[in-house]
Design a protein around this motif. Structure first.
Motif, PDB file in Angstrom:
ATOM      1  N   GLY A 164       0.790  -1.233   0.000  1.00 40.32           N
ATOM      2  CA  GLY A 164       0.000   0.000   0.000  1.00 40.32           C
ATOM      3  C   GLY A 164       0.824   1.287   0.000  1.00 40.32           C
ATOM      4  N   LEU A 165       2.136   1.191  -0.183  1.00 42.59           N
ATOM      5  CA  LEU A 165       2.935   2.417  -0.270  1.00 42.59           C
ATOM      6  C   LEU A 165       2.783   3.042  -1.654  1.00 42.59           C
ATOM      7  CD1 LEU A 165       6.283   1.544   1.568  1.00 42.59           C
ATOM      8  CD2 LEU A 165       4.122   2.365   2.501  1.00 42.59           C
ATOM      9  N   VAL A 166       3.098   4.332  -1.727  1.00 40.57           N
ATOM     10  CA  VAL A 166       3.048   5.009  -3.030  1.00 40.57           C
ATOM     11  C   VAL A 166       4.464   5.436  -3.421  1.00 40.57           C
ATOM     12  CG1 VAL A 166       0.681   5.842  -2.715  1.00 40.57           C
ATOM     13  CG2 VAL A 166       2.593   7.280  -1.978  1.00 40.57           C
ATOM     14  N   PRO A 167       4.735   5.505  -4.736  1.00 37.18           N
ATOM     15  CA  PRO A 167       6.095   5.861  -5.170  1.00 37.18           C
ATOM     16  C   PRO A 167       6.461   7.298  -4.789  1.00 37.18           C
ATOM     17  CG  PRO A 167       4.767   5.009  -7.002  1.00 37.18           C
ATOM     18  CD  PRO A 167       3.834   5.230  -5.874  1.00 37.18           C
ATOM     19  N   TRP A 168       7.656   7.472  -4.274  1.00 38.67           N
ATOM     20  CA  TRP A 168       8.218   8.813  -4.071  1.00 38.67           C
ATOM     21  C   TRP A 168       9.351   9.017  -5.080  1.00 38.67           C
ATOM     22  CZ3 TRP A 168       8.820  11.380   1.401  1.00 38.67           C
ATOM     23  CH2 TRP A 168       7.563  11.539   1.987  1.00 38.67           C
ATOM     24  N   TYR A 169      10.416   8.217  -4.951  1.00 44.81           N
ATOM     25  CA  TYR A 169      11.532   8.346  -5.879  1.00 44.81           C
ATOM     26  C   TYR A 169      12.026   6.993  -6.334  1.00 44.81           C
ATOM     27  CZ  TYR A 169      11.732  12.792  -3.519  1.00 44.81           C
ATOM     28  OH  TYR A 169      11.396  13.982  -2.978  1.00 44.81           O
ATOM     29  N   ARG A 213      18.509   7.797  -9.939  1.00 44.58           N
ATOM     30  CA  ARG A 213      19.932   7.699  -9.596  1.00 44.58           C
ATOM     31  C   ARG A 213      20.221   8.506  -8.344  1.00 44.58           C
ATOM     32  NH1 ARG A 213      22.455   5.248 -13.745  1.00 44.58           N
ATOM     33  NH2 ARG A 213      21.702   5.604 -15.848  1.00 44.58           N
ATOM     34  N   GLN A 214      21.210   8.006  -7.588  1.00 54.73           N
ATOM     35  CA  GLN A 214      21.620   8.729  -6.383  1.00 54.73           C
ATOM     36  C   GLN A 214      22.083  10.149  -6.721  1.00 54.73           C
ATOM     37  OE1 GLN A 214      23.826   6.811  -3.211  1.00 54.73           O
ATOM     38  NE2 GLN A 214      25.550   8.182  -3.492  1.00 54.73           N
ATOM     39  N   SER A 215      22.750  10.293  -7.888  1.00 53.25           N
ATOM     40  CA  SER A 215      23.267  11.617  -8.251  1.00 53.25           C
ATOM     41  C   SER A 215      22.130  12.630  -8.372  1.00 53.25           C
ATOM     42  CB  SER A 215      24.041  11.543  -9.563  1.00 53.25           C
ATOM     43  OG  SER A 215      23.263  10.908 -10.534  1.00 53.25           O
ATOM     44  N   ARG A 216      21.021  12.211  -8.984  1.00 56.68           N
ATOM     45  CA  ARG A 216      19.905  13.127  -9.188  1.00 56.68           C
ATOM     46  C   ARG A 216      19.236  13.479  -7.856  1.00 56.68           C
ATOM     47  NH1 ARG A 216      15.934  15.360 -12.002  1.00 56.68           N
ATOM     48  NH2 ARG A 216      13.831  14.678 -11.531  1.00 56.68           N
ATOM     49  N   PHE A 217      19.084  12.462  -7.019  1.00 61.42           N
ATOM     50  CA  PHE A 217      18.462  12.665  -5.713  1.00 61.42           C
ATOM     51  C   PHE A 217      19.278  13.671  -4.888  1.00 61.42           C
ATOM     52  CE2 PHE A 217      18.129  11.141  -1.220  1.00 61.42           C
ATOM     53  CZ  PHE A 217      16.778  11.400  -1.019  1.00 61.42           C
ATOM     54  N   LEU A 218      20.591  13.457  -4.838  1.00 59.22           N
ATOM     55  CA  LEU A 218      21.431  14.340  -4.012  1.00 59.22           C
ATOM     56  C   LEU A 218      21.518  15.743  -4.628  1.00 59.22           C
ATOM     57  CD1 LEU A 218      24.319  11.935  -2.913  1.00 59.22           C
ATOM     58  CD2 LEU A 218      22.242  12.541  -1.677  1.00 59.22           C
ATOM     59  N   ARG A 248      21.388   3.871  -6.876  1.00 64.03           N
ATOM     60  CA  ARG A 248      20.034   4.377  -7.102  1.00 64.03           C
ATOM     61  C   ARG A 248      19.324   4.594  -5.777  1.00 64.03           C
ATOM     62  NH1 ARG A 248      18.408   0.784 -12.473  1.00 64.03           N
ATOM     63  NH2 ARG A 248      20.433   1.070 -13.436  1.00 64.03           N
ATOM     64  N   VAL A 249      18.231   5.318  -5.848  1.00 66.93           N
ATOM     65  CA  VAL A 249      17.414   5.595  -4.670  1.00 66.93           C
ATOM     66  C   VAL A 249      16.027   5.045  -4.930  1.00 66.93           C
ATOM     67  CG1 VAL A 249      16.429   7.404  -3.216  1.00 66.93           C
ATOM     68  CG2 VAL A 249      18.663   7.741  -4.268  1.00 66.93           C
ATOM     69  N   LEU A 250      15.545   4.253  -3.994  1.00 63.98           N
ATOM     70  CA  LEU A 250      14.146   3.832  -4.049  1.00 63.98           C
ATOM     71  C   LEU A 250      13.475   4.369  -2.791  1.00 63.98           C
ATOM     72  CD1 LEU A 250      11.747   2.155  -5.139  1.00 63.98           C
ATOM     73  CD2 LEU A 250      12.621   0.223  -3.813  1.00 63.98           C
ATOM     74  N   ALA A 251      12.457   5.181  -2.991  1.00 66.80           N
ATOM     75  CA  ALA A 251      11.713   5.722  -1.845  1.00 66.80           C
ATOM     76  C   ALA A 251      10.230   5.572  -2.117  1.00 66.80           C
ATOM     77  CB  ALA A 251      12.069   7.187  -1.626  1.00 66.80           C
ATOM     78  N   GLN A 252       9.539   5.063  -1.123  1.00 62.64           N
ATOM     79  CA  GLN A 252       8.076   4.927  -1.210  1.00 62.64           C
ATOM     80  C   GLN A 252       7.483   5.482   0.081  1.00 62.64           C
ATOM     81  OE1 GLN A 252       7.957   0.628  -1.818  1.00 62.64           O
ATOM     82  NE2 GLN A 252       7.660   0.907  -4.016  1.00 62.64           N
ATOM     83  N   GLY A 253       6.271   6.001  -0.009  1.00 61.10           N
ATOM     84  CA  GLY A 253       5.716   6.661   1.168  1.00 61.10           C
ATOM     85  C   GLY A 253       4.314   6.207   1.502  1.00 61.10           C
ATOM     86  N   ARG A 254       3.890   6.591   2.679  1.00 59.07           N
ATOM     87  CA  ARG A 254       2.505   6.367   3.077  1.00 59.07           C
ATOM     88  C   ARG A 254       1.978   7.688   3.631  1.00 59.07           C
ATOM     89  NH1 ARG A 254       0.238   1.545   3.768  1.00 59.07           N
ATOM     90  NH2 ARG A 254       2.065   0.426   4.560  1.00 59.07           N
ATOM     91  N   GLY A 255       0.804   8.048   3.141  1.00 59.73           N
ATOM     92  CA  GLY A 255       0.190   9.248   3.698  1.00 59.73           C
ATOM     93  C   GLY A 255       0.556  10.503   2.936  1.00 59.73           C
ATOM     94  N   GLY A 256       0.580  10.421   1.624  1.00 62.00           N
ATOM     95  CA  GLY A 256       0.729  11.658   0.865  1.00 62.00           C
ATOM     96  C   GLY A 256       2.041  11.738   0.130  1.00 62.00           C
ATOM     97  N   ALA A 257       2.061  12.653  -0.814  1.00 60.85           N
ATOM     98  CA  ALA A 257       3.253  12.837  -1.639  1.00 60.85           C
ATOM     99  C   ALA A 257       4.235  13.753  -0.933  1.00 60.85           C
ATOM    100  CB  ALA A 257       2.836  13.439  -2.962  1.00 60.85           C
TER     101      ALA A 257
END
Ligand SMILES: C[S@@+](CC[C@H](N)C(=O)[O-])C[C@H]1O[C@@H](n2cnc3c(N)ncnc32)[C@H](O)[C@@H]1O
Length: 385
Positions: free
Chosen positions: A319-324, A327-332, A371-380
């Motif tokens: 039930g998580l939603v995608p955040w990021y 690539r790590q370079s883009r995130f940082l 790379r960065v994988l981030a997923q969230g719960r409760g909004g973007a």
């Protein structure tokens, strides 16, 4: 591990039996109990994590210049400062989290260095803002917990430990190079049988060796038919049910906020390219990479690329939603830009810090493979609503 160290080299660790006969004996006993073989994932679990004997149990000094491999954490405190900024200015103001206490849960903390860098940055200035953060390290190993407690003693009860993921987290669950350190299974494509055959580990003629395991159920990779027909015999593909299960458990625990990992890895289809025909599992020792994966249990790191597709799917299922997913370079880079736009406190850019940022983002260092994988719960998150 920085991809810069990825060159084949003949320099070898000490011979097998000399280093840890006890660990070798234990693995051999497990092979005996298993009827002559164990899965690679069981072998790795013992080689890396056997209490008191496994590679990650021996010493905290395996990460960084004097150790076996570099990570973004070992590049310097900048990585922690950027993450602290992101936690405070992005996670901390995201929907449902803009006030109240915020928990930072780290897994794979090893010697506690990243926790130290993040906490120092969050608490810098001693203002009231820092009071909302509590840091929890999830650490199943008593040995590694002791290393972390020693390093982080000065933060007092702001840092707490648990052996397993807590039931509910409101904040951020983070890890750097955790999932690549989980045991993997090894599967080989058989053109004769037109199916994947699992390879395990046996003891043969005084050394550990590969052996085909009985494979009662067919392994499904959801491969397109045209791809299956061109895969060469012996093509190796690893998979880590442990990594996927860990992510699913963390996703379930996340009540509000973000689950994020930074690591090197690939999307599912990227594993099936000619350059990856031998799989991605590698052994590291003193910044060198070895193809000989079974000769030095306890003395070399064993690590495989993360399957980001499988891990991300597990989070979505919970039930998580995608955040990021980038690539790590883009995130940082985005965090850096944000620090420059905001009037918030961020340390000045010395030559050393600029160099550290380049290492974290340059394609020849941590910029391309990581790379960065981030997923969230409760909004973007901030700026994405
Ligand atoms: C490659 S090291 C990375 C250390 C550190 N995060 C860094 O980036 O420098 C992976 C770490 O994850 C730890 N680890 C493995 N499985 C774990 C688990 N289930 N829970 C917590 N830590 C784990 C290992 O013991 C090791 O310390």
């Amino acid at each position: 591990m920085s991809e810069t160290s990825e060159s084949m080299s003949p320099g070898m660790p000490r011979p097998l039996m000399e280093f840890s006969p006890l660990l070798v004996e234990r693995i051999r006993a497990a092979i005996g109990t298993g009827g002559g073989a164990v899965s690679l994932s069981r072998y790795m679990e013992m080689a890396l994590y056997e209490p008191g004997l496994g590679y990650y149990e021996r010493t905290p000094r395996i990460v960084g210049r004097g150790g076996d491999f570099a990570t973004s954490v070992s590049v310097g405190s900048l990585f922690g400062e950027l993450m602290a900024y992101w936690i405070e200015h992005e996670v901390g103001v995201s929907e449902g989290l803009s006030d109240g206490p915020l928990e930072i849960v780290e897994a794979g903390a090893h010697d506690g260095r990243w926790a130290e860098d993040i906490l120092e940055a969050l608490l810098r200035g001693g203002g009231k803002d820092g009071e909302r953060f509590c840091y929890r390290i999830v650490e199943p190993s008593a040995t590694r917990q002791a290393w972390q407690r020693e390093r982080l003693a000065r933060f007092g009860d702001r840092v707490v430990w648990s052996e397993a993921m807590p039931a509910q987290v409101r904040g951020v669950i983070l890890s750097n190079e955790l999932l690549d350190a989980f045991p993997v299974e090894r599967w080989c494509w058989s053109t004769d049988q037109r199916r994947w055959v699992e390879q395990g580990v046996c003891w043969k003629e005084g050394r550990f060796d590969w052996i085909a395991l009985p494979t009662p159920a067919p392994m499904e990779w959801k491969l397109p038919e045209e791809l299956q027909s061109v895969l060469p015999n012996g093509f190796v593909r690893e998979r880590s049910p442990t990594a996927v299960a860990w992510w699913a458990r963390a996703a379930t625990a996340l009540h509000a906020g973000c689950l994020i990992t930074l690591d090197y890895g690939l999307e599912a289809e990227e594993f099936l390219t000619p350059g990856r025909s031998a799989g991605t599992l590698r052994a590291y020792h003193r910044h060198r990479v070895f193809d000989d994966l079974l000769s030095f249990p306890g003395e070399v790191d064993l690590t495989a690329h993360v399957d980001f597709s499988a891990v991300a799917e597990a989070g979505l299922q919970e039930g998580l939603v995608p955040w990021y997913r980038e690539r790590q370079s883009r995130f940082l880079m985005r965090i850096l830009e944000s620090t420059q736009r905001s009037s918030g406190r961020f340390p000045d850019w010395s030559t050393q810090r600029v160099r550290a940022f380049q290492t974290l983002t340059h394609p020849e260092h941590f910029g391309r493979g990581f790379r960065v994988l981030a997923q969230g719960r409760g909004g973007a998150p901030w700026g994405r609503a």
